[in-house]
Design a protein around this motif. Structure first.
Motif, mmCIF file in Angstrom:
data_model
loop_
_atom_site.group_PDB
_atom_site.id
_atom_site.type_symbol
_atom_site.label_atom_id
_atom_site.label_comp_id
_atom_site.label_asym_id
_atom_site.label_seq_id
_atom_site.Cartn_x
_atom_site.Cartn_y
_atom_site.Cartn_z
ATOM 1 N N PHE A 202 67.715 38.656 76.417
ATOM 2 C CA PHE A 202 68.199 38.291 77.746
ATOM 3 C C PHE A 202 69.146 37.669 78.467
ATOM 4 C CE2 PHE A 202 66.361 43.109 77.885
ATOM 5 C CZ PHE A 202 67.785 43.849 77.957
ATOM 6 N N SER A 203 68.012 36.410 78.112
ATOM 7 C CA SER A 203 67.937 35.083 78.264
ATOM 8 C C SER A 203 69.285 34.472 77.392
ATOM 9 C CB SER A 203 67.152 33.686 78.007
ATOM 10 O OG SER A 203 66.534 34.721 79.801
ATOM 11 N N VAL A 204 69.537 34.750 75.795
ATOM 12 C CA VAL A 204 70.035 34.478 75.423
ATOM 13 C C VAL A 204 71.807 35.154 75.187
ATOM 14 C CG1 VAL A 204 70.767 34.681 72.723
ATOM 15 C CG2 VAL A 204 68.244 33.645 73.313
ATOM 16 N N VAL A 205 71.620 36.375 75.840
ATOM 17 C CA VAL A 205 72.488 37.630 76.075
ATOM 18 C C VAL A 205 73.448 36.658 76.906
ATOM 19 C CG1 VAL A 205 73.469 39.114 76.636
ATOM 20 C CG2 VAL A 205 71.704 39.025 75.061
ATOM 21 N N ALA A 206 72.982 36.004 78.143
ATOM 22 C CA ALA A 206 73.622 36.179 79.693
ATOM 23 C C ALA A 206 73.653 34.540 79.121
ATOM 24 C CB ALA A 206 72.544 36.057 80.290
ATOM 25 N N SER B 95 73.886 32.865 68.313
ATOM 26 C CA SER B 95 74.792 33.639 69.819
ATOM 27 C C SER B 95 76.384 33.288 69.949
ATOM 28 C CB SER B 95 73.471 33.840 70.391
ATOM 29 O OG SER B 95 72.583 33.925 69.901
ATOM 30 N N VAL B 96 76.226 31.687 70.430
ATOM 31 C CA VAL B 96 76.972 32.061 71.160
ATOM 32 C C VAL B 96 78.724 31.611 69.840
ATOM 33 C CG1 VAL B 96 78.575 29.824 71.989
ATOM 34 C CG2 VAL B 96 76.177 30.165 72.636
ATOM 35 N N PRO B 97 79.065 31.098 69.341
ATOM 36 C CA PRO B 97 79.732 31.377 68.025
ATOM 37 C C PRO B 97 79.605 32.602 67.539
ATOM 38 C CG PRO B 97 78.307 29.947 66.695
ATOM 39 C CD PRO B 97 77.629 30.359 68.683
ATOM 40 N N PHE B 98 79.270 33.781 67.799
ATOM 41 C CA PHE B 98 79.259 35.286 67.414
ATOM 42 C C PHE B 98 79.793 36.106 68.555
ATOM 43 C CE2 PHE B 98 78.114 39.397 67.347
ATOM 44 C CZ PHE B 98 77.467 39.605 66.261
ATOM 45 N N VAL B 99 79.705 35.734 69.336
ATOM 46 C CA VAL B 99 80.092 36.155 70.667
ATOM 47 C C VAL B 99 82.248 35.758 71.314
ATOM 48 C CG1 VAL B 99 80.192 35.390 73.719
ATOM 49 C CG2 VAL B 99 78.379 36.423 72.583
ATOM 50 N N ILE B 100 81.951 34.067 70.246
ATOM 51 C CA ILE B 100 83.193 34.568 70.306
ATOM 52 C C ILE B 100 84.284 34.077 69.390
ATOM 53 C CG2 ILE B 100 84.966 31.708 69.932
ATOM 54 C CD1 ILE B 100 82.477 29.839 71.068
ATOM 55 N N ILE B 101 83.429 34.933 68.024
ATOM 56 C CA ILE B 101 84.400 35.540 67.125
ATOM 57 C C ILE B 101 84.329 36.785 67.776
ATOM 58 C CG2 ILE B 101 83.449 35.921 64.883
ATOM 59 C CD1 ILE B 101 84.165 32.987 65.153
ATOM 60 N N GLY C 191 77.389 41.317 73.557
ATOM 61 C CA GLY C 191 76.041 41.099 74.348
ATOM 62 C C GLY C 191 75.326 42.111 73.754
ATOM 63 N N ILE C 192 75.444 43.769 73.175
ATOM 64 C CA ILE C 192 74.486 44.765 72.138
ATOM 65 C C ILE C 192 74.122 43.711 71.255
ATOM 66 C CG2 ILE C 192 74.239 46.552 70.920
ATOM 67 C CD1 ILE C 192 76.073 47.790 73.373
ATOM 68 N N LEU C 193 75.078 43.022 70.170
ATOM 69 C CA LEU C 193 75.023 42.898 68.620
ATOM 70 C C LEU C 193 74.626 41.651 69.218
ATOM 71 C CD1 LEU C 193 78.473 43.012 68.199
ATOM 72 C CD2 LEU C 193 76.578 44.415 66.845
ATOM 73 N N VAL C 194 74.346 40.500 70.092
ATOM 74 C CA VAL C 194 73.863 39.482 70.733
ATOM 75 C C VAL C 194 71.574 40.059 70.225
ATOM 76 C CG1 VAL C 194 72.970 37.461 71.515
ATOM 77 C CG2 VAL C 194 75.539 38.232 71.278
ATOM 78 N N LEU C 195 71.854 40.414 71.765
ATOM 79 C CA LEU C 195 70.456 41.365 71.663
ATOM 80 C C LEU C 195 69.331 41.812 70.719
ATOM 81 C CD1 LEU C 195 68.654 42.220 74.007
ATOM 82 C CD2 LEU C 195 69.384 43.665 74.656
ATOM 83 N N VAL C 196 70.134 42.511 69.600
ATOM 84 C CA VAL C 196 69.484 42.565 69.054
ATOM 85 C C VAL C 196 69.361 42.126 67.570
ATOM 86 C CG1 VAL C 196 69.833 44.009 66.735
ATOM 87 C CG2 VAL C 196 70.724 45.653 68.977
#
Length: 301
Positions: A98-102, A169-175, A219-224
């Motif tokens: 959850f820290s990584v997601v936030a 994770s950050v690049p994943f959110v950006i993409i 967020g879901i994808l990063v969490l998993v």
């Protein structure tokens, strides 16, 4: 003698050719369709076999040559819980995830907005650089990252685990978020600014509600992904900062692999159950198949 109309003649010809009314599907599938369905069926049979065998093994007192164990027990779960302190391990796993997601959303969302709304030389190169941590194996950049963490005295800490997991994770959110922002009509922001809204207000009151589906999806994808990330976490974690997937690996390799197989199977079942719970809760709030359609409708409005 009755004379058939042109419509009736066409209908009779179509019936003779074996045509079907609109909306009616043929029961005869092509060989390619059967091949695809057969492949899917084989995949799910193998997947079910693996899951069921691990689940049965976690309840087996002894299981060697018979189809099913002769004796059953739930003691392996209690033993694994106490021996490997799974309460602490699961707590660390959820804290890290959850820290990584936030942090990924807080960092990736503004960056996605900049990439979606501005044009500058080398933009495609920047997007390519963001793709690299997602495409290349984590171990290739995990070792240098771990070296940096240990040099700064952060090795074997939860902070190090969070920081290294931010790299993919950050690049994943950006993409993921950039297309969502691109599909929102910029005239909405222009109208808000003409009404006196500042940039922060436009971002928090106008864009943020529209981007909720995309934020939840990312967020879901990063969490998993974070819960299942092994390489990066293993390189910088320690006894007090191991996530569940790393704890399973350490249990398998401890004392030369001397742990009972049923202990490892019970931990694997706990890991699978935790992942299923996370997915069920996530899908309770969002339907992945409707994400793109929602954002596209919003952009068209």
């Amino acid at each position: 003698m009755a004379v058939a109309t042109s419509t009736e003649v066409v209908d009779l010809r179509n019936r003779g050719r074996g045509s079907r009314p609109p909306g009616e599907r043929s029961l005869v599938a092509s060989p390619g369709t059967w091949f695809v369905w057969a492949g899917i069926a084989v995949f799910f049979v193998f997947l079910a076999g693996i899951v069921v065998s691990v689940l049965v093994d976690s309840f087996a007192k002894q299981w060697f040559t018979t189809w099913l164990p002769e004796e059953w027990t739930v003691g392996w779960y209690a033993q694994a819980w106490d021996r490997f302190d799974l309460t602490h391990v699961i707590g660390v796993t959820l804290l890290v995830a959850f820290s990584v997601v936030a942090l990924s959303v807080l960092i990736g969302l503004p960056a996605s907005y900049v990439l979606a709304r501005t044009r500058f030389p080398g933009k495609q190169l920047v997007l390519l650089l963001f793709l690299l941590p997602i495409l290349i194996p984590p171990i290739t950049y995990g070792i240098p990252l771990a070296t940096v963490m240990y040099n700064f005295g952060l090795g074997r800490t939860i902070l190090a685990v969070v920081l290294v997991n931010l790299v993919p994770s950050v690049p994943f959110v950006i993409i993921t978020m950039t297309p969502f922002i691109e599909q929102i009509n910029p005239s909405i922001e222009s109208a808000a600014r003409m009404s006196g809204a500042r940039t922060v207000q436009v971002f928090t009151r106008i864009l943020a509600p529209l981007l909720v589906p995309g934020i939840l999806a990312a967020g879901i994808l990063v969490l998993v992904r974070t819960v299942g990330m092994f390489e990066l976490t293993f390189l910088v974690s320690g006894p007090q900062s191991d996530t569940l997937v790393v704890a399973i690996y350490r249990a398998m390799t401890s004392a030369g692999g001397g742990e009972a197989r049923q202990l490892i199977s019970s931990m694997g079942v706990v890991y699978t159950a935790m992942m299923l719970v996370i997915l069920v809760i996530a899908l309770r709030f969002i339907n992945p198949t409707q994400l793109v359609a929602r954002v596209k409708d919003t952009g068209d409005d």
